[in-house]
Design a protein around this motif. Structure first.
Motif, mmCIF file in Angstrom:
data_model
loop_
_atom_site.group_PDB
_atom_site.id
_atom_site.type_symbol
_atom_site.label_atom_id
_atom_site.label_comp_id
_atom_site.label_asym_id
_atom_site.label_seq_id
_atom_site.Cartn_x
_atom_site.Cartn_y
_atom_site.Cartn_z
ATOM 1 N N LEU A 198 5.666 1.864 0.191
ATOM 2 C CA LEU A 198 4.541 1.938 1.119
ATOM 3 C C LEU A 198 4.071 0.527 1.418
ATOM 4 O O LEU A 198 4.086 -0.337 0.543
ATOM 5 N N ARG A 199 3.648 0.320 2.642
ATOM 6 C CA ARG A 199 3.097 -0.981 3.017
ATOM 7 C C ARG A 199 2.127 -0.760 4.166
ATOM 8 O O ARG A 199 2.427 -0.067 5.130
ATOM 9 N N SER A 200 0.953 -1.371 4.046
ATOM 10 C CA SER A 200 -0.046 -1.251 5.097
ATOM 11 C C SER A 200 -0.829 -2.545 5.184
ATOM 12 O O SER A 200 -1.178 -3.137 4.165
ATOM 13 N N THR A 201 -1.111 -2.965 6.416
ATOM 14 C CA THR A 201 -1.927 -4.150 6.644
ATOM 15 C C THR A 201 -3.146 -3.740 7.463
ATOM 16 O O THR A 201 -3.010 -3.144 8.528
ATOM 17 N N VAL A 202 -4.301 -4.052 6.927
ATOM 18 C CA VAL A 202 -5.564 -3.745 7.596
ATOM 19 C C VAL A 202 -6.441 -4.980 7.496
ATOM 20 O O VAL A 202 -6.670 -5.495 6.391
ATOM 21 N N GLY A 203 -6.907 -5.447 8.622
ATOM 22 C CA GLY A 203 -7.803 -6.603 8.642
ATOM 23 C C GLY A 203 -7.198 -7.845 8.005
ATOM 24 O O GLY A 203 -7.915 -8.620 7.377
ATOM 25 N N GLY A 204 -5.899 -8.013 8.132
ATOM 26 C CA GLY A 204 -5.246 -9.190 7.577
ATOM 27 C C GLY A 204 -4.846 -9.077 6.113
ATOM 28 O O GLY A 204 -4.238 -9.980 5.563
ATOM 29 N N PHE A 205 -5.213 -7.969 5.472
ATOM 30 C CA PHE A 205 -4.858 -7.761 4.068
ATOM 31 C C PHE A 205 -3.728 -6.742 3.990
ATOM 32 O O PHE A 205 -3.791 -5.690 4.628
ATOM 33 N N THR A 206 -2.734 -7.052 3.196
ATOM 34 C CA THR A 206 -1.593 -6.155 3.044
ATOM 35 C C THR A 206 -1.578 -5.578 1.641
ATOM 36 O O THR A 206 -1.743 -6.305 0.652
ATOM 37 N N ALA A 207 -1.396 -4.264 1.573
ATOM 38 C CA ALA A 207 -1.248 -3.575 0.289
ATOM 39 C C ALA A 207 0.142 -2.971 0.261
ATOM 40 O O ALA A 207 0.610 -2.426 1.266
ATOM 41 N N GLU A 208 0.795 -3.088 -0.868
ATOM 42 C CA GLU A 208 2.129 -2.526 -1.028
ATOM 43 C C GLU A 208 2.187 -1.735 -2.314
ATOM 44 O O GLU A 208 1.476 -2.028 -3.272
ATOM 45 N N GLY A 209 3.037 -0.754 -2.328
ATOM 46 C CA GLY A 209 3.214 0.035 -3.529
ATOM 47 C C GLY A 209 4.410 0.948 -3.379
ATOM 48 O O GLY A 209 5.075 0.968 -2.340
ATOM 49 N N LYS A 210 4.693 1.657 -4.436
ATOM 50 C CA LYS A 210 5.805 2.603 -4.414
ATOM 51 C C LYS A 210 5.316 3.942 -4.933
ATOM 52 O O LYS A 210 4.569 4.013 -5.901
ATOM 53 N N LEU A 211 5.756 4.988 -4.250
ATOM 54 C CA LEU A 211 5.459 6.350 -4.687
ATOM 55 C C LEU A 211 6.699 6.928 -5.336
ATOM 56 O O LEU A 211 7.808 6.754 -4.841
ATOM 57 N N HIS A 212 6.494 7.621 -6.402
ATOM 58 C CA HIS A 212 7.587 8.358 -7.013
ATOM 59 C C HIS A 212 7.780 9.634 -6.200
ATOM 60 O O HIS A 212 6.829 10.154 -5.610
ATOM 61 N N THR A 213 8.994 10.163 -6.152
ATOM 62 C CA THR A 213 9.231 11.367 -5.348
ATOM 63 C C THR A 213 8.419 12.557 -5.851
ATOM 64 O O THR A 213 8.154 13.479 -5.084
ATOM 65 N N LEU A 214 8.001 12.541 -7.105
ATOM 66 C CA LEU A 214 7.145 13.621 -7.600
ATOM 67 C C LEU A 214 5.752 13.579 -6.973
ATOM 68 O O LEU A 214 5.012 14.560 -7.032
ATOM 69 N N SER A 215 5.401 12.456 -6.366
ATOM 70 C CA SER A 215 4.083 12.317 -5.740
ATOM 71 C C SER A 215 3.833 13.400 -4.704
ATOM 72 O O SER A 215 2.695 13.823 -4.499
ATOM 73 N N VAL A 216 4.879 13.846 -4.031
ATOM 74 C CA VAL A 216 4.728 14.866 -2.993
ATOM 75 C C VAL A 216 4.083 16.134 -3.567
ATOM 76 O O VAL A 216 3.284 16.786 -2.903
#
Length: 184
Positions: free
Chosen positions: A8-26
């Motif tokens: 996962l990756r998202s940038t909002v207002g110049g800040f970027t957050a990244e992470g990973k979801l495990h397939t069990l997250s669904v």
């Protein structure tokens, strides 16, 4: 069963957050959607079936009694008979419809938005910061927002079929891009 992670990756207002979801997250996203759907459906249907739900006393008294910073707004709402009549229908039926939308995964983002809005109003009306600013109403509001953000209606829900519905040779969400804001 092979385990995979989704980035996962998202940038909002110049800040970027990244992470990973495990397939069990669904499965946990689905559980959150169903939990909130069932909770709201049960709350709403009990009000509808009782036939005696009235928001007047709550609007006029509860926020002021618990020190809500917007108590005057709630009193003003409770002082307008037309608004009380609206709330007396909107709260129980809104809870039922939000609950059904989440249970079936149909119009999930729309349902989650209205659920989060209701929880914001409950948070402000049930103001209690004795143990901090975060309480159950606030937490439920964030769960609704997470359900919307994750597009939880696409997980074993009707939104995946509604989005793909053929409209003039295109999927509904391709033909009408605004539909992405209420589906998913």
């Amino acid at each position: 069963m092979a385990s995979q992670e989704v980035a996962l990756r998202s940038t909002v207002g110049g800040f970027t957050a990244e992470g990973k979801l495990h397939t069990l997250s669904v499965w946990f996203i689905l559980a959150l959607r169903l939990m909130m759907g069932l909770a709201f459906f049960q709350s709403g249907i009990s009000k509808v079936l009782s036939g005696s739900f009235s928001a007047s006393g709550y609007l006029m008294n509860a926020p002021a009694a618990n020190g809500s910073p917007v108590a005057d707004l709630f009193v003003a709402m409770g002082s307008a008979p037309w608004f009380v009549n609206f709330v007396n229908v909107a709260v129980p039926w809104g809870e039922v419809l939000i609950g059904l939308g989440l249970i079936f995964g149909a119009f999930t983002r729309l349902a989650a938005f209205f659920g989060a809005f209701m929880m914001l109003l409950f948070y402000l009306g049930n103001w209690d910061i004795a143990h901090g600013y975060i309480n159950g109403d606030f937490a439920y509001m964030l769960v609704f927002l997470a359900v919307a953000a994750f597009g939880a209606g696409r997980i074993l829900g009707l939104d995946q079929y509604i989005e793909a519905y053929d409209v003039g040779g295109k999927a509904l969400v391709e033909q009408y891009s605004w539909a992405r804001y209420i589906l998913g």
